[in-house]
Design a protein around this motif. Sequence first.
Motif, PDB file in Angstrom:
ATOM      1  N   CYS A   1      -1.631   8.607   4.792  1.00 40.11           N
ATOM      2  CA  CYS A   1      -3.096   8.516   4.881  1.00 40.11           C
ATOM      3  C   CYS A   1      -3.682   7.832   3.646  1.00 40.11           C
ATOM      4  CB  CYS A   1      -3.700   9.917   5.053  1.00 40.11           C
ATOM      5  SG  CYS A   1      -3.377  10.661   6.672  1.00 40.11           S
ATOM      6  N   ILE A   2      -3.080   8.071   2.473  1.00 42.94           N
ATOM      7  CA  ILE A   2      -3.534   7.398   1.252  1.00 42.94           C
ATOM      8  C   ILE A   2      -3.265   5.897   1.363  1.00 42.94           C
ATOM      9  CG2 ILE A   2      -3.117   7.143  -1.223  1.00 42.94           C
ATOM     10  CD1 ILE A   2      -2.521  10.197  -1.263  1.00 42.94           C
ATOM     11  N   ALA A   3      -2.058   5.535   1.846  1.00 42.88           N
ATOM     12  CA  ALA A   3      -1.718   4.110   2.013  1.00 42.88           C
ATOM     13  C   ALA A   3      -2.672   3.441   2.992  1.00 42.88           C
ATOM     14  CB  ALA A   3      -0.275   3.990   2.512  1.00 42.88           C
ATOM     15  N   ARG A   4      -3.009   4.150   4.067  1.00 44.29           N
ATOM     16  CA  ARG A   4      -3.946   3.619   5.062  1.00 44.29           C
ATOM     17  C   ARG A   4      -5.310   3.342   4.425  1.00 44.29           C
ATOM     18  NH1 ARG A   4      -4.676   7.540  10.048  1.00 44.29           N
ATOM     19  NH2 ARG A   4      -5.745   8.796   8.481  1.00 44.29           N
ATOM     20  N   ALA A   5      -5.758   4.260   3.578  1.00 47.84           N
ATOM     21  CA  ALA A   5      -7.056   4.076   2.908  1.00 47.84           C
ATOM     22  C   ALA A   5      -7.010   2.906   1.929  1.00 47.84           C
ATOM     23  CB  ALA A   5      -7.435   5.358   2.168  1.00 47.84           C
ATOM     24  N   LEU A   6      -5.876   2.709   1.237  1.00 49.60           N
ATOM     25  CA  LEU A   6      -5.749   1.622   0.262  1.00 49.60           C
ATOM     26  C   LEU A   6      -5.798   0.253   0.919  1.00 49.60           C
ATOM     27  CD1 LEU A   6      -2.980   3.142  -2.035  1.00 49.60           C
ATOM     28  CD2 LEU A   6      -5.377   2.750  -2.640  1.00 49.60           C
ATOM     29  N   LEU A   7      -5.345   0.172   2.176  1.00 52.01           N
ATOM     30  CA  LEU A   7      -5.344  -1.113   2.882  1.00 52.01           C
ATOM     31  C   LEU A   7      -6.753  -1.668   3.099  1.00 52.01           C
ATOM     32  CD1 LEU A   7      -2.528  -0.873   5.589  1.00 52.01           C
ATOM     33  CD2 LEU A   7      -2.789  -2.626   3.833  1.00 52.01           C
ATOM     34  N   LYS A   8      -7.750  -0.809   3.026  1.00 49.76           N
ATOM     35  CA  LYS A   8      -9.131  -1.273   3.191  1.00 49.76           C
ATOM     36  C   LYS A   8      -9.619  -2.047   1.963  1.00 49.76           C
ATOM     37  CE  LYS A   8     -12.159   1.326   5.352  1.00 49.76           C
ATOM     38  NZ  LYS A   8     -13.025   2.454   5.761  1.00 49.76           N
ATOM     39  N   LYS A   9      -8.827  -1.951   0.863  1.00 52.81           N
ATOM     40  CA  LYS A   9      -9.224  -2.590  -0.400  1.00 52.81           C
ATOM     41  C   LYS A   9     -10.662  -2.197  -0.761  1.00 52.81           C
ATOM     42  CE  LYS A   9      -6.233  -6.591   0.461  1.00 52.81           C
ATOM     43  NZ  LYS A   9      -5.805  -6.196   1.827  1.00 52.81           N
ATOM     44  N   PRO A  10     -10.918  -0.884  -0.864  1.00 58.62           N
ATOM     45  CA  PRO A  10     -12.299  -0.422  -1.054  1.00 58.62           C
ATOM     46  C   PRO A  10     -12.764  -0.545  -2.495  1.00 58.62           C
ATOM     47  CG  PRO A  10     -10.809   1.444  -1.072  1.00 58.62           C
ATOM     48  CD  PRO A  10      -9.959   0.231  -0.830  1.00 58.62           C
ATOM     49  N   LYS A  11     -14.067  -0.491  -2.669  1.00 65.13           N
ATOM     50  CA  LYS A  11     -14.635  -0.441  -4.022  1.00 65.13           C
ATOM     51  C   LYS A  11     -14.660   1.004  -4.536  1.00 65.13           C
ATOM     52  CE  LYS A  11     -17.420  -4.663  -4.176  1.00 65.13           C
ATOM     53  NZ  LYS A  11     -16.988  -5.345  -2.975  1.00 65.13           N
ATOM     54  N   ILE A  12     -14.659   1.964  -3.586  1.00 65.98           N
ATOM     55  CA  ILE A  12     -14.615   3.387  -3.946  1.00 65.98           C
ATOM     56  C   ILE A  12     -13.522   4.053  -3.108  1.00 65.98           C
ATOM     57  CG2 ILE A  12     -15.876   5.585  -3.965  1.00 65.98           C
ATOM     58  CD1 ILE A  12     -18.472   3.952  -4.205  1.00 65.98           C
ATOM     59  N   LEU A  13     -12.641   4.795  -3.758  1.00 63.47           N
ATOM     60  CA  LEU A  13     -11.579   5.521  -3.065  1.00 63.47           C
ATOM     61  C   LEU A  13     -11.762   7.012  -3.342  1.00 63.47           C
ATOM     62  CD1 LEU A  13      -8.876   5.639  -1.486  1.00 63.47           C
ATOM     63  CD2 LEU A  13      -7.710   5.386  -3.696  1.00 63.47           C
ATOM     64  N   ILE A  14     -11.884   7.792  -2.263  1.00 65.10           N
ATOM     65  CA  ILE A  14     -12.082   9.242  -2.399  1.00 65.10           C
ATOM     66  C   ILE A  14     -10.861   9.956  -1.823  1.00 65.10           C
ATOM     67  CG2 ILE A  14     -13.495  11.210  -1.710  1.00 65.10           C
ATOM     68  CD1 ILE A  14     -15.867   9.230  -1.453  1.00 65.10           C
ATOM     69  N   LEU A  15     -10.229  10.770  -2.645  1.00 62.47           N
ATOM     70  CA  LEU A  15      -9.075  11.569  -2.206  1.00 62.47           C
ATOM     71  C   LEU A  15      -9.494  13.029  -2.234  1.00 62.47           C
ATOM     72  CD1 LEU A  15      -6.204   9.821  -4.215  1.00 62.47           C
ATOM     73  CD2 LEU A  15      -7.019   9.298  -1.924  1.00 62.47           C
ATOM     74  N   ASP A  16      -9.739  13.591  -1.048  1.00 64.41           N
ATOM     75  CA  ASP A  16     -10.219  14.972  -0.943  1.00 64.41           C
ATOM     76  C   ASP A  16      -9.023  15.923  -0.843  1.00 64.41           C
ATOM     77  OD1 ASP A  16     -11.489  17.326  -0.496  1.00 64.41           O
ATOM     78  OD2 ASP A  16     -12.640  16.669   1.250  1.00 64.41           O
ATOM     79  N   ASP A  17      -8.536  16.356  -1.998  1.00 64.77           N
ATOM     80  CA  ASP A  17      -7.379  17.261  -2.060  1.00 64.77           C
ATOM     81  C   ASP A  17      -6.207  16.680  -1.271  1.00 64.77           C
ATOM     82  OD1 ASP A  17      -6.211  19.483  -3.111  1.00 64.77           O
ATOM     83  OD2 ASP A  17      -6.955  20.883  -1.604  1.00 64.77           O
ATOM     84  N   SER A  18      -6.014  15.358  -1.403  1.00 62.92           N
ATOM     85  CA  SER A  18      -5.073  14.630  -0.550  1.00 62.92           C
ATOM     86  C   SER A  18      -3.657  14.571  -1.104  1.00 62.92           C
ATOM     87  CB  SER A  18      -5.579  13.196  -0.327  1.00 62.92           C
ATOM     88  OG  SER A  18      -6.859  13.231   0.223  1.00 62.92           O
ATOM     89  N   THR A  19      -3.418  15.229  -2.245  1.00 62.61           N
ATOM     90  CA  THR A  19      -2.044  15.283  -2.775  1.00 62.61           C
ATOM     91  C   THR A  19      -1.595  16.735  -2.959  1.00 62.61           C
ATOM     92  OG1 THR A  19      -2.912  15.084  -5.031  1.00 62.61           O
ATOM     93  CG2 THR A  19      -2.221  13.055  -3.947  1.00 62.61           C
TER      94      THR A  19
ATOM     95  N   ALA B   1       0.838  -1.203   0.000  1.00 61.67           N
ATOM     96  CA  ALA B   1       0.000   0.000   0.000  1.00 61.67           C
ATOM     97  C   ALA B   1       0.876   1.258   0.000  1.00 61.67           C
ATOM     98  CB  ALA B   1      -0.924  -0.002   1.218  1.00 61.67           C
ATOM     99  N   CYS B   2       1.982   1.213   0.737  1.00 64.34           N
ATOM    100  CA  CYS B   2       2.890   2.362   0.790  1.00 64.34           C
ATOM    101  C   CYS B   2       3.594   2.578  -0.547  1.00 64.34           C
ATOM    102  CB  CYS B   2       3.917   2.181   1.907  1.00 64.34           C
ATOM    103  SG  CYS B   2       3.216   2.381   3.562  1.00 64.34           S
ATOM    104  N   ARG B   3       3.886   1.483  -1.249  1.00 66.33           N
ATOM    105  CA  ARG B   3       4.498   1.628  -2.576  1.00 66.33           C
ATOM    106  C   ARG B   3       3.521   2.308  -3.540  1.00 66.33           C
ATOM    107  NH1 ARG B   3       6.887  -3.461  -1.336  1.00 66.33           N
ATOM    108  NH2 ARG B   3       5.157  -4.602  -2.324  1.00 66.33           N
ATOM    109  N   MET B   4       2.241   1.940  -3.478  1.00 63.47           N
ATOM    110  CA  MET B   4       1.238   2.576  -4.339  1.00 63.47           C
ATOM    111  C   MET B   4       1.096   4.064  -4.027  1.00 63.47           C
ATOM    112  SD  MET B   4      -1.979   0.043  -5.070  1.00 63.47           S
ATOM    113  CE  MET B   4      -2.179  -0.725  -3.474  1.00 63.47           C
ATOM    114  N   ALA B   5       1.208   4.396  -2.716  1.00 61.73           N
ATOM    115  CA  ALA B   5       1.056   5.794  -2.291  1.00 61.73           C
ATOM    116  C   ALA B   5       2.379   6.550  -2.338  1.00 61.73           C
ATOM    117  CB  ALA B   5       0.475   5.841  -0.880  1.00 61.73           C
ATOM    118  N   CYS B   6       3.453   5.894  -2.837  1.00 62.65           N
ATOM    119  CA  CYS B   6       4.798   6.487  -2.905  1.00 62.65           C
ATOM    120  C   CYS B   6       5.294   6.922  -1.525  1.00 62.65           C
ATOM    121  CB  CYS B   6       4.812   7.677  -3.865  1.00 62.65           C
ATOM    122  SG  CYS B   6       4.519   7.211  -5.577  1.00 62.65           S
ATOM    123  N   ALA B   7       4.860   6.190  -0.490  1.00 63.94           N
ATOM    124  CA  ALA B   7       5.309   6.499   0.874  1.00 63.94           C
ATOM    125  C   ALA B   7       6.515   5.661   1.266  1.00 63.94           C
ATOM    126  CB  ALA B   7       4.169   6.259   1.864  1.00 63.94           C
ATOM    127  N   ASP B   8       6.784   4.568   0.510  1.00 66.88           N
ATOM    128  CA  ASP B   8       7.871   3.658   0.883  1.00 66.88           C
ATOM    129  C   ASP B   8       9.232   4.340   0.823  1.00 66.88           C
ATOM    130  OD1 ASP B   8       7.396   3.818  -1.912  1.00 66.88           O
ATOM    131  OD2 ASP B   8       8.691   2.064  -2.229  1.00 66.88           O
TER     132      ASP B   8
END
Length: 587
Positions: free
Chosen positions: A485-503, A448-455
């Motif tokens: 926070c993005i990596a944390r949200a990705l770990l839920k494996k959601p069907k909908i992902l909402i990024l509210d001005d998160s980058t 999840a951190c690799r996807m969010a570029c947090a690694d």
Amino acid sequence: MLKTLLKQVKEYKLASFLTPLFMVLEVICEMIIPILMAKIVDDGIGFNNPNGGSMGVIFRVGAMMIVIALLGLFAGLGGAYYGSQASTGFAKNLRKAMFDNIQTFSFANIDKFSTSGLVTRLTTDVTNIQNAYMMTLRMAMRAPASLIIAMVAAFTISPRLASIYLVAVLFLSVLMVIIMNTATKYFKQVFEKYDKLNESVQENVSAIRVVKAYVREEYENDKFKKAALNIYHMFVKAEKNLVMISPVMSGTVYICILLVSWFGAHMIVSNELTTGGLMSLLTYCMTILMNLMMLGMIFVMLTMAQASGKRIAEVIEEKATITNKDGAVKEVKDGSISFEHVDFAYNTTSEEPVLKDINLDIKSGETIGIIGGTGSAKSSLVNLISRLYDVTKGSIKVGGVDVRDYDMETLRDQVSVVLQKNVLFSGTILDNLRWGDKNATEEECKRACRMACADEFIERMPDGYNTEIEQSGTNVSGGQRQRLCIARALLKKPKILILDDSTSAVDTATDAKIRKAFAEEIPGTTKLIIAQRISSVQNCDRIIVMDDGCVNGFGTHEELLKTNEIYREVYESQTGASGDADFDQAG
């Protein structure tokens, strides 16, 4: 209110029953002592015995006094022990009941009370109730019992002299009722001022970096001083009403002692009263009036506690504005989203809704960009999808089902939101990541951190994924906090992902990497990306342009450039193709 509060006594009912029982036993022991003292004076020393004193009486009665005093001591200790257990346990249950109910609150409920108001109720108000409950169990039982028993004993010795006490008690009781009624209104206002004080502290501490950056310490000090002074002035007003209680009571005590001594001396001379009887009456005089003063203190505390109790009961009795229906749907089929004539207002009495007649149809797996000026209701739009608020009019469907028909836990597990204000909690990076999935393995967290570029920044830290995060994530940068926070949200494996001005705090290159990872790694997840930069959304499948709570445009980047004036002007301003247009300037 009382019914709501007393429900929280629960497992401490026995301690609450034993406390007053021990206090009454202590009072009985204390009331027997003056009678035994009178017997020692009259029969042991022999003031009223023509044959002189008797050492046997002194030793026998003295031994009885020691036994009764020890019994009274034991009763007092028992009352203190069980009183402390009952009051602290009661306070614990009140805090838990409030906190448990707060967890069910919707954002609308939180807005109603305010964060600082809830903190005051969980701390200051509960402490007031705890102290009042302790005082009620111990002193509120002890003082009246002591007063009544002492009054009965005094009337048994001399009805005429005891009548002096009765008049004094009636006079002081009326005085206290008048004074307390006046003081009550001030105590009610005090706790509203506490909310303002806590709000000032919370805001200052959470934004201390901004305060220091702008050298606003003096301004913040003045603001806090004003809030503290408001509380001071309210307490002074209340205490001014109470200040007369103590001197009037003291004066009444001395007058009673003088009157009893004067008339009692005459009665001894005329053999209507014994010397020991007069000593007992004077002891009872002090007991009666001191306990009356104690009742005055109890009334002060109960007045404060009444105001606190109402505030606590409000939180416990508050019903969440958003609840599950009976037979709520427990499965989200897919990530499709449909807005059908949706209106929304934060306040039902508002003249104008925040969102007006929104109609959108988003397919499962699409990546949707959302842009618009400040106050265009972008965040309000996405908050409705995970049912953080309920629509005022119309309906929102996720996976073909109205969000109001879903079990809220099921819906929010499948709609993962990275809010505009990113929050991390104290603990390790892994602890924070597992808010998304408490059972996630370390490898899943790393993916999840690799996807969010947090690694890239986590691996440079001395302890890697076991690095401790300070409260609110103050030891990481804004961009790092957003990626976690993005990596944390990705770990839920959601069907909908909402990024509210998160980058917003992430550079454009990293932003592009994150979007690329989303497209490759989670193609089946519907992604809604709120952004201010055109570059963050131009490659989305479609883009929503918000303006003043309405959908001003909805289409691909190319379509909007041709058909939407707002989008075109902002694009040109950000790419340097035109003047100085921005989202906050209408096209």
